[in-house]
Design a protein around this motif. Structure first.
Motif, PDB file in Angstrom:
ATOM      1  N   PHE A 174       2.270 -13.022   9.008  1.00 39.80           N
ATOM      2  CA  PHE A 174       2.188 -12.841   7.506  1.00 39.80           C
ATOM      3  C   PHE A 174       3.551 -11.548   6.843  1.00 39.80           C
ATOM      4  CE2 PHE A 174      -2.908 -12.613   7.543  1.00 39.80           C
ATOM      5  CZ  PHE A 174      -2.286 -14.123   7.202  1.00 39.80           C
ATOM      6  N   GLY A 175       3.492 -11.583   5.382  1.00 33.46           N
ATOM      7  CA  GLY A 175       4.824 -10.980   4.952  1.00 33.46           C
ATOM      8  C   GLY A 175       4.757  -9.932   3.936  1.00 33.46           C
ATOM      9  N   VAL A 176       5.308  -8.508   4.831  1.00 27.34           N
ATOM     10  CA  VAL A 176       5.386  -7.645   3.684  1.00 27.34           C
ATOM     11  C   VAL A 176       5.621  -7.346   2.740  1.00 27.34           C
ATOM     12  CG1 VAL A 176       4.803  -4.934   4.152  1.00 27.34           C
ATOM     13  CG2 VAL A 176       4.233  -6.185   6.369  1.00 27.34           C
ATOM     14  N   VAL A 177       5.035  -6.932   1.211  1.00 26.38           N
ATOM     15  CA  VAL A 177       6.318  -7.185   0.178  1.00 26.38           C
ATOM     16  C   VAL A 177       6.923  -5.640   0.325  1.00 26.38           C
ATOM     17  CG1 VAL A 177       5.476  -5.982  -1.992  1.00 26.38           C
ATOM     18  CG2 VAL A 177       3.612  -8.088  -1.042  1.00 26.38           C
ATOM     19  N   ARG A 178       7.790  -5.586   0.381  1.00 22.77           N
ATOM     20  CA  ARG A 178       8.934  -4.574   0.058  1.00 22.77           C
ATOM     21  C   ARG A 178       9.008  -3.740  -1.008  1.00 22.77           C
ATOM     22  NH1 ARG A 178       8.511  -7.383   5.128  1.00 22.77           N
ATOM     23  NH2 ARG A 178      10.284  -6.942   6.284  1.00 22.77           N
ATOM     24  N   ASP A 179       9.234  -5.000  -2.106  1.00 21.56           N
ATOM     25  CA  ASP A 179       9.489  -4.613  -3.640  1.00 21.56           C
ATOM     26  C   ASP A 179       8.250  -3.360  -4.171  1.00 21.56           C
ATOM     27  OD1 ASP A 179      11.813  -6.456  -4.911  1.00 21.56           O
ATOM     28  OD2 ASP A 179      10.551  -6.875  -2.978  1.00 21.56           O
ATOM     29  N   PHE A 180       7.255  -3.288  -3.439  1.00 20.18           N
ATOM     30  CA  PHE A 180       6.131  -2.235  -4.010  1.00 20.18           C
ATOM     31  C   PHE A 180       6.206  -1.362  -3.577  1.00 20.18           C
ATOM     32  CE2 PHE A 180       6.239  -5.760  -7.243  1.00 20.18           C
ATOM     33  CZ  PHE A 180       5.845  -5.269  -7.542  1.00 20.18           C
ATOM     34  N   CYS A 181       5.494   0.307  -3.694  1.00 20.70           N
ATOM     35  CA  CYS A 181       4.812   1.361  -2.743  1.00 20.70           C
ATOM     36  C   CYS A 181       4.052   1.585  -2.971  1.00 20.70           C
ATOM     37  CB  CYS A 181       6.508   1.923  -2.100  1.00 20.70           C
ATOM     38  SG  CYS A 181       7.707   1.676  -1.764  1.00 20.70           S
ATOM     39  N   GLY A 182       3.658   2.485  -2.118  1.00 23.91           N
ATOM     40  CA  GLY A 182       2.295   3.826  -2.535  1.00 23.91           C
ATOM     41  C   GLY A 182       3.237   4.921  -2.731  1.00 23.91           C
ATOM     42  N   HIS A 183       2.513   6.318  -2.906  1.00 29.32           N
ATOM     43  CA  HIS A 183       3.503   7.510  -4.007  1.00 29.32           C
ATOM     44  C   HIS A 183       2.343   8.287  -4.172  1.00 29.32           C
ATOM     45  CE1 HIS A 183      -0.078   5.940  -6.921  1.00 29.32           C
ATOM     46  NE2 HIS A 183      -0.604   4.850  -6.537  1.00 29.32           N
ATOM     47  N   GLY A 184       3.067   9.540  -3.865  1.00 31.58           N
ATOM     48  CA  GLY A 184       2.333  10.186  -4.176  1.00 31.58           C
ATOM     49  C   GLY A 184       1.570  10.849  -5.469  1.00 31.58           C
ATOM     50  N   LEU A 185       0.606  11.344  -5.345  1.00 33.20           N
ATOM     51  CA  LEU A 185      -0.164  11.304  -6.415  1.00 33.20           C
ATOM     52  C   LEU A 185      -0.891  12.931  -6.530  1.00 33.20           C
ATOM     53  CD1 LEU A 185      -3.296   9.091  -7.089  1.00 33.20           C
ATOM     54  CD2 LEU A 185      -1.944  10.290  -4.329  1.00 33.20           C
ATOM     55  N   GLY A 186      -1.423  13.553  -7.530  1.00 36.02           N
ATOM     56  CA  GLY A 186      -2.266  14.185  -7.851  1.00 36.02           C
ATOM     57  C   GLY A 186      -2.495  14.689  -9.094  1.00 36.02           C
ATOM     58  N   ARG A 187      -1.439  15.641  -9.463  1.00 34.01           N
ATOM     59  CA  ARG A 187      -2.258  15.702 -11.051  1.00 34.01           C
ATOM     60  C   ARG A 187      -0.711  14.976 -11.147  1.00 34.01           C
ATOM     61  NH1 ARG A 187      -5.301  19.768 -12.783  1.00 34.01           N
ATOM     62  NH2 ARG A 187      -5.656  20.930 -11.677  1.00 34.01           N
ATOM     63  N   LEU A 188       0.018  14.046 -11.247  1.00 37.13           N
ATOM     64  CA  LEU A 188       0.768  13.149 -11.496  1.00 37.13           C
ATOM     65  C   LEU A 188       0.326  11.650 -10.977  1.00 37.13           C
ATOM     66  CD1 LEU A 188       4.450  14.489 -10.335  1.00 37.13           C
ATOM     67  CD2 LEU A 188       2.601  14.376 -12.743  1.00 37.13           C
ATOM     68  N   PHE A 189       0.970  10.708 -11.227  1.00 39.50           N
ATOM     69  CA  PHE A 189       0.337   9.703 -11.047  1.00 39.50           C
ATOM     70  C   PHE A 189       0.652   9.083 -10.154  1.00 39.50           C
ATOM     71  CE2 PHE A 189      -1.451   5.226 -13.275  1.00 39.50           C
ATOM     72  CZ  PHE A 189      -1.508   4.359 -11.902  1.00 39.50           C
ATOM     73  N   HIS A 190       2.301   8.683 -10.547  1.00 39.50           N
ATOM     74  CA  HIS A 190       3.727   8.609  -9.363  1.00 39.50           C
ATOM     75  C   HIS A 190       4.064   9.376  -8.978  1.00 39.50           C
ATOM     76  CE1 HIS A 190       2.145   4.302 -10.460  1.00 39.50           C
ATOM     77  NE2 HIS A 190       1.371   4.367  -9.848  1.00 39.50           N
ATOM     78  N   ASP A 191       4.604  10.175  -7.643  1.00 37.38           N
ATOM     79  CA  ASP A 191       4.772  11.373  -7.028  1.00 37.38           C
ATOM     80  C   ASP A 191       5.409  11.244  -6.042  1.00 37.38           C
ATOM     81  OD1 ASP A 191       6.518  13.798  -7.025  1.00 37.38           O
ATOM     82  OD2 ASP A 191       3.783  14.774  -7.327  1.00 37.38           O
ATOM     83  N   ALA A 192       6.981  11.292  -5.572  1.00 35.23           N
ATOM     84  CA  ALA A 192       7.169  11.370  -4.171  1.00 35.23           C
ATOM     85  C   ALA A 192       5.899  11.766  -2.608  1.00 35.23           C
ATOM     86  CB  ALA A 192       8.358  12.678  -4.440  1.00 35.23           C
TER      87      ALA A 192
END
Ligand code: MF3
Ligand code: CO
Ligand code: CO
Length: 273
Positions: A174-192
């Motif tokens: 199977f192929g792993v998508v490279r164009d979208f990632c997981g992300h830091g979160l917490g009080r922010l939705f998308h963080d480092a």
């Protein structure tokens, strides 16, 4: 070089990785549980004949009934409470008049904000009778998520997570998508940090207690490549092959990690009977 900051650092995305305090885990636990409850609540509605707009409406009402707000509502111009991605849609499918039909594989992705904390999670749902090949994709994608989570512990690196996911997916061709990632979160939705779902062991930022982030691998039966539709949101596989995704929000602890978005009903992967 990776920079780490403490919980009192300004709430803007600077690229530094936030290390949260023990008391912050309780906020994520509550937001994560709500995300899981919402994904549990849609289970009986994921049947042929229901529209994705109806599912989105249930998400909206369930989040608000619990005192939360859908983070996606008004996020960068997005106007829905969930993303609903069917078959060859990789992610960010927009709810609308599309009717669920027998044989569809469907991802529902929700991010309630509760008391300022973001719980981000998605699961796959099988509509009616799904072909074996599609079921195997869904199963392997869930295994990819959990193998990634197994690597989430202090002293390991983000590359260990990506490696575990990529190795398992590619073993099944199977192929792993490279164009979208997981992300830091917490009080922010998308963080480092960015949590890439491919990698090499021992590379990337080191994991430290108090890091909160998502792991959300998107796995395609075919090639990893995606393209964006004209609506500016919907990402689909370029080769039109089926795609699946699961997402959990986790926090790094002293000796491993805590999964904030586990299903209270044990509905973490299909079948949900
Ligand atoms: N919940 C998605 C994620 O996992 C983000 C959706 S943003 C939206 O990060 F605007 F597309 F809804
Ligand atoms: Co996410
Ligand atoms: Co999500």
């Amino acid at each position: 070089m990776t920079e780490y900051v403490t919980a009192d650092a300004p709430l803007t995305r600077t690229g530094a990785i936030r290390l949260h305090r023990p008391e912050d885990f309780e906020g994520m636990r509550r937001a994560g549980r709500l995300a899981a409850e919402v994904l549990d609540a849609v289970v009986p509605h994921m049947v042929p004949g229901v529209t994705t707009a109806e599912i989105d409406d249930i998400v909206h009402r369930t989040v608000e009934a619990a005192g939360g707000i859908p983070a996606t509502l008004g996020y960068r111009g997005y106007t829905h409470s969930s993303c609903i991605s069917i078959n060859h849609v990789v992610c960010h499918g927009i709810p609308g008049d599309r009717v669920l039909k027998d044989g569809d594989i469907v991802n529902v992705d929700v991010t309630p904000i509760l008391d300022g904390w973001h719980g981000d999670s998605s699961r796959m749902y099988l509509i009616g009778d799904v072909p074996l090949k599609a079921k195997r994709l869904v199963e392997v994608t869930y295994e990819c998520l959990m193998l990634g989570i197994e690597q989430a512990k202090p002293g390991n690196h983000l590359g260990d997570i990506g490696y575990a996911i990529q190795k398992h997916a590619e073993k099944h061709r199977f192929g792993v998508v490279r164009d979208f990632c997981g992300h830091g979160l917490g009080r922010l939705f998308h963080d480092a940090p960015e949590v890439v779902h491919v990698g090499r062991p021992g590379t990337g930022p080191e994991l430290r207690p108090g890091m909160f982030f998502t792991i959300e691998p998107m796995i395609n039966i075919g090639k990893p490549d995606v393209k964006l539709l004209d609506d500016g949101w919907t990402a689909v596989t370029r080769d039109r092959s089926l795609s699946a995704q699961f997402e959990h929000s986790i926090g790094i602890t002293e000796d491993g990690c805590e999964i904030f978005t586990l299903s209270p009903r044990g509905f973490d992967k299909p079948p949900y009977a």
